[in-house]
Design a protein around this motif. Sequence first.
Motif, PDB file in Angstrom:
ATOM      1  N   ILE A   1      -5.256   1.563  -1.817  1.00 13.78           N
ATOM      2  CA  ILE A   1      -4.249   2.146  -2.698  1.00 13.78           C
ATOM      3  C   ILE A   1      -4.864   3.233  -3.572  1.00 13.78           C
ATOM      4  O   ILE A   1      -4.311   4.343  -3.718  1.00 13.78           O
ATOM      5  CB  ILE A   1      -3.598   1.046  -3.568  1.00 13.78           C
ATOM      6  CG1 ILE A   1      -2.732   0.123  -2.698  1.00 13.78           C
ATOM      7  CG2 ILE A   1      -2.761   1.664  -4.688  1.00 13.78           C
ATOM      8  CD1 ILE A   1      -2.205  -1.083  -3.435  1.00 13.78           C
ATOM      9  N   ILE A   2      -6.029   2.957  -4.148  1.00 16.74           N
ATOM     10  CA  ILE A   2      -6.687   3.943  -5.007  1.00 16.74           C
ATOM     11  C   ILE A   2      -7.091   5.177  -4.211  1.00 16.74           C
ATOM     12  O   ILE A   2      -6.886   6.325  -4.638  1.00 16.74           O
ATOM     13  CB  ILE A   2      -7.911   3.314  -5.697  1.00 16.74           C
ATOM     14  CG1 ILE A   2      -7.471   2.187  -6.628  1.00 16.74           C
ATOM     15  CG2 ILE A   2      -8.689   4.368  -6.482  1.00 16.74           C
ATOM     16  CD1 ILE A   2      -8.625   1.421  -7.247  1.00 16.74           C
ATOM     17  N   LEU A  34      -5.857   6.376  -1.306  1.00 16.62           N
ATOM     18  CA  LEU A  34      -4.699   7.158  -0.889  1.00 16.62           C
ATOM     19  C   LEU A  34      -4.056   7.879  -2.065  1.00 16.62           C
ATOM     20  O   LEU A  34      -3.607   9.032  -1.939  1.00 16.62           O
ATOM     21  CB  LEU A  34      -3.677   6.257  -0.199  1.00 16.62           C
ATOM     22  CG  LEU A  34      -4.073   5.712   1.177  1.00 16.62           C
ATOM     23  CD1 LEU A  34      -3.023   4.737   1.691  1.00 16.62           C
ATOM     24  CD2 LEU A  34      -4.267   6.851   2.173  1.00 16.62           C
ATOM     25  N   THR A  35      -4.007   7.230  -3.213  1.00 19.09           N
ATOM     26  CA  THR A  35      -3.406   7.868  -4.394  1.00 19.09           C
ATOM     27  C   THR A  35      -4.192   9.102  -4.810  1.00 19.09           C
ATOM     28  O   THR A  35      -3.615  10.176  -5.055  1.00 19.09           O
ATOM     29  CB  THR A  35      -3.347   6.862  -5.553  1.00 19.09           C
ATOM     30  OG1 THR A  35      -2.553   5.736  -5.165  1.00 19.09           O
ATOM     31  CG2 THR A  35      -2.729   7.503  -6.781  1.00 19.09           C
ATOM     32  N   GLN A  62      -6.998  -4.149  -0.226  1.00 17.23           N
ATOM     33  CA  GLN A  62      -5.855  -3.257  -0.364  1.00 17.23           C
ATOM     34  C   GLN A  62      -5.895  -2.459  -1.659  1.00 17.23           C
ATOM     35  O   GLN A  62      -5.321  -1.358  -1.727  1.00 17.23           O
ATOM     36  CB  GLN A  62      -4.557  -4.054  -0.281  1.00 17.23           C
ATOM     37  CG  GLN A  62      -4.384  -5.117  -1.340  1.00 17.23           C
ATOM     38  CD  GLN A  62      -3.018  -5.781  -1.243  1.00 17.23           C
ATOM     39  OE1 GLN A  62      -2.032  -5.170  -0.849  1.00 17.23           O
ATOM     40  NE2 GLN A  62      -2.975  -7.059  -1.605  1.00 17.23           N
ATOM     41  N   SER A  99       0.978   7.012   4.357  1.00 15.07           N
ATOM     42  CA  SER A  99       0.343   5.792   3.853  1.00 15.07           C
ATOM     43  C   SER A  99       0.844   4.553   4.580  1.00 15.07           C
ATOM     44  O   SER A  99       0.139   3.539   4.648  1.00 15.07           O
ATOM     45  CB  SER A  99       0.608   5.656   2.345  1.00 15.07           C
ATOM     46  OG  SER A  99       1.997   5.582   2.080  1.00 15.07           O
ATOM     47  N   SER A 124       1.116   8.251  -6.883  1.00 16.54           N
ATOM     48  CA  SER A 124       0.873   9.666  -6.603  1.00 16.54           C
ATOM     49  C   SER A 124       1.905  10.554  -7.272  1.00 16.54           C
ATOM     50  O   SER A 124       1.566  11.572  -7.897  1.00 16.54           O
ATOM     51  CB  SER A 124       0.873   9.908  -5.091  1.00 16.54           C
ATOM     52  OG  SER A 124      -0.112   9.142  -4.444  1.00 16.54           O
ATOM     53  N   VAL A 135       0.838  -1.210   0.000  1.00 13.07           N
ATOM     54  CA  VAL A 135       0.000   0.000   0.000  1.00 13.07           C
ATOM     55  C   VAL A 135       0.865   1.249   0.000  1.00 13.07           C
ATOM     56  O   VAL A 135       0.622   2.195  -0.771  1.00 13.07           O
ATOM     57  CB  VAL A 135      -0.945  -0.019   1.217  1.00 13.07           C
ATOM     58  CG1 VAL A 135      -1.645   1.325   1.373  1.00 13.07           C
ATOM     59  CG2 VAL A 135      -1.973  -1.127   1.078  1.00 13.07           C
ATOM     60  N   SER A 136       1.892   1.281   0.834  1.00 10.40           N
ATOM     61  CA  SER A 136       2.730   2.475   0.940  1.00 10.40           C
ATOM     62  C   SER A 136       3.534   2.725  -0.334  1.00 10.40           C
ATOM     63  O   SER A 136       3.548   3.840  -0.872  1.00 10.40           O
ATOM     64  CB  SER A 136       3.667   2.338   2.143  1.00 10.40           C
ATOM     65  OG  SER A 136       4.500   3.462   2.259  1.00 10.40           O
ATOM     66  N   GLU A 192      -3.630  11.967  -2.277  1.00 17.36           N
ATOM     67  CA  GLU A 192      -2.301  12.545  -2.138  1.00 17.36           C
ATOM     68  C   GLU A 192      -1.844  13.298  -3.382  1.00 17.36           C
ATOM     69  O   GLU A 192      -0.918  14.098  -3.295  1.00 17.36           O
ATOM     70  CB  GLU A 192      -1.276  11.445  -1.805  1.00 17.36           C
ATOM     71  CG  GLU A 192      -1.540  10.705  -0.512  1.00 17.36           C
ATOM     72  CD  GLU A 192      -1.585  11.627   0.701  1.00 17.36           C
ATOM     73  OE1 GLU A 192      -1.070  12.754   0.618  1.00 17.36           O
ATOM     74  OE2 GLU A 192      -2.157  11.219   1.721  1.00 17.36           O
ATOM     75  N   SER A 206       1.045   3.262  -3.624  1.00 14.67           N
ATOM     76  CA  SER A 206       0.313   4.534  -3.586  1.00 14.67           C
ATOM     77  C   SER A 206       1.248   5.728  -3.719  1.00 14.67           C
ATOM     78  O   SER A 206       0.920   6.712  -4.395  1.00 14.67           O
ATOM     79  CB  SER A 206      -0.488   4.633  -2.294  1.00 14.67           C
ATOM     80  OG  SER A 206       0.357   4.632  -1.164  1.00 14.67           O
ATOM     81  N   THR A 207       2.428   5.654  -3.109  1.00 14.49           N
ATOM     82  CA  THR A 207       3.391   6.753  -3.238  1.00 14.49           C
ATOM     83  C   THR A 207       3.900   6.868  -4.670  1.00 14.49           C
ATOM     84  O   THR A 207       3.980   7.972  -5.233  1.00 14.49           O
ATOM     85  CB  THR A 207       4.569   6.541  -2.278  1.00 14.49           C
ATOM     86  OG1 THR A 207       4.082   6.433  -0.943  1.00 14.49           O
ATOM     87  CG2 THR A 207       5.544   7.689  -2.367  1.00 14.49           C
TER      88      THR A 207
END
Length: 624
Positions: free
Chosen positions: A189-190, A192-193, A185, A254, A114, A106-107, A196, A110-111
């Motif tokens: 991910i979607i 948080l993306t 998950q 995240s 982003s 996830v971290s 951010e 998503s990072t």
Amino acid sequence: MTKNRLQNYLRFCFQNNQSFQDFWKQFSASYCVTIPKWILASTKTVVLVTVLLICFLPMLPGLSGLLLAAFDFNPLLNQFHWSLSGFVRLFHFPGIGQSILMTLNVSIISTFLSVLISFAILKRWYQSTHWQKIENAIAPILALPHVAFAIGFAFLFTPSGFISRLSFQLFDIILFNDVQIIKHQLGLIIGLTLKEVPFILFMSIALLKQLNIKQSFQCAQSLGFNKHQVWLKIIFPQWLPKMRFAIIAIMAYSLSVVDVSLIIGPSIPSTLPVMIWSWLNDSDLNKHLMAASGALVLVFICVVLVYTVIFIEWLLLKKWVSWQFSGRKTLTTFKGIDLLARIGLGNLGIVSVLLMSSVSLIMIVIWSLAKRWPYPHILPSKWSLQFWQSELPYLFDTFLTSIGLAILSASIALLLVLVLLHVNNRNNANKCNQKRHLLIPLILIVTPIIAPQLSILLGMQLASIYLGADNFYLWVLWSHVFFVFPYIYLSLDGPWRSFDQRFNKVGLSLGKSPFFVWRSIKMPLLMPAMSIAMAVGISVSLAQFLPTLMLGAGRIATITTEAVALSSGQDRRVMAIYALLQTITPLFFFALALFIAKRTGPLESRQTFSGFNKRDSLSVSRNA
């Protein structure tokens, strides 16, 4: 003797109609003792030490308390022996490996998404005719809290959500029954993306203005480079290092997010922060030991990911540099970049961010007013304010508590930031004197952003128990100031540095005091930036979930804590009411900040400086 001279001088002043102000200037110059420079220097040191104690001291008990608890050292429970039993139980817990792997996925994903989508949006839309509209839309999206966005996102993608209703009505297809996005998950991910990307765009606005994009384009295009090549070969190597702190911040968030994971994240098994949070709420002390060990593991993972980001940056910009100097040979020879360019990732990214944010907010509004909304109807069959009326008595106290905490913590943080910026910038300006000055580095200021929040708060919670946890409101207020401070500092640092110091010199040359120059010249010029920074601080404080719940021990109820608690229930209408209130509150403060920013213009637009008399204004015009 001095008393007689003072009486004689006062009698002379009254006889000659001399003003008391002129008398006081002459008397103070003749008889008062000048304040030594070492007192002024020590005052600056005391100010900086005060800022350190209020804003950075929580990191010391946070880390020390975390280390003691992780190694089973707890004097309150008569445990004075170091032990690794917490780590042994942690790594033998069922599903812990899958939970850690899921947290890393996830971290990292998503990072990466982003950053990729944000740069694609900048490459496609920056300096275009529509960029100003995109820039104006970023602030309202940033004001939308993570919890409110997650609730609206869940209203869209649940099996009975709006998208499933729409697909059934239009195409007779039922979505999200076999492949679910919420409580998976993929949905985390979607979500948080999409949340951010506006943050990276907001941080890039001021940065791109310093990179001279227009001159870089003119120079590169004269050498035959196209737009795609200019962004990848010239602007990207300058943009990425300056965005390092922002990238690390969203990665750390995240990695340790709890509230959003509780709403749209996986549950069996859950991510590591959610698992640690469930252990902290357990009555078994062995679970608390596992939580402390897991929080320390989370810190270790965060440190590894931070150095991974720095290593990737070094690899791209320092080690593997042939792609930067390969002439007009573009990077589209790589199939992945060519595919992203063809599908228009910049267009897809900005449309997804704007559309998802807007539709999520609309879903929250509709659910808060719906009385009956059976599946698969697109709109509710009955509308009512019944749930607003039933929740209003409970909302009032919670709303006042949230607003009070937000305004108080943001005001304290803003005052400390102004003091720190004043002292730090003056010390930076006096570096040529070859004297030692106490400066607070930027890495220390942004540590609350780039460190895992859950790990720091766990140690702060244990420290508050040692020191006495009766004053819950003060502990919560301190934690809010601790996390609000870096956001306000980053919002004000650029405008403060760009302030033209010649305005101060003009005011001082006219005989005005430094406080008068600050109040009449510098503060009006910086008022737009200060109002925006204040709104940012209030929105950050309103969105704090873990600090309020952990240090308040559940006794301080805010809109965010109630919204997260209601997200696990079955009544979507009550949940939507709290999510909508959590959204409207920061939007109101952002609107108020923009109103103040428009009302406070630069001094050049005024005819005369307020507070100066006509003689001073004439002297300025003659000198000009």
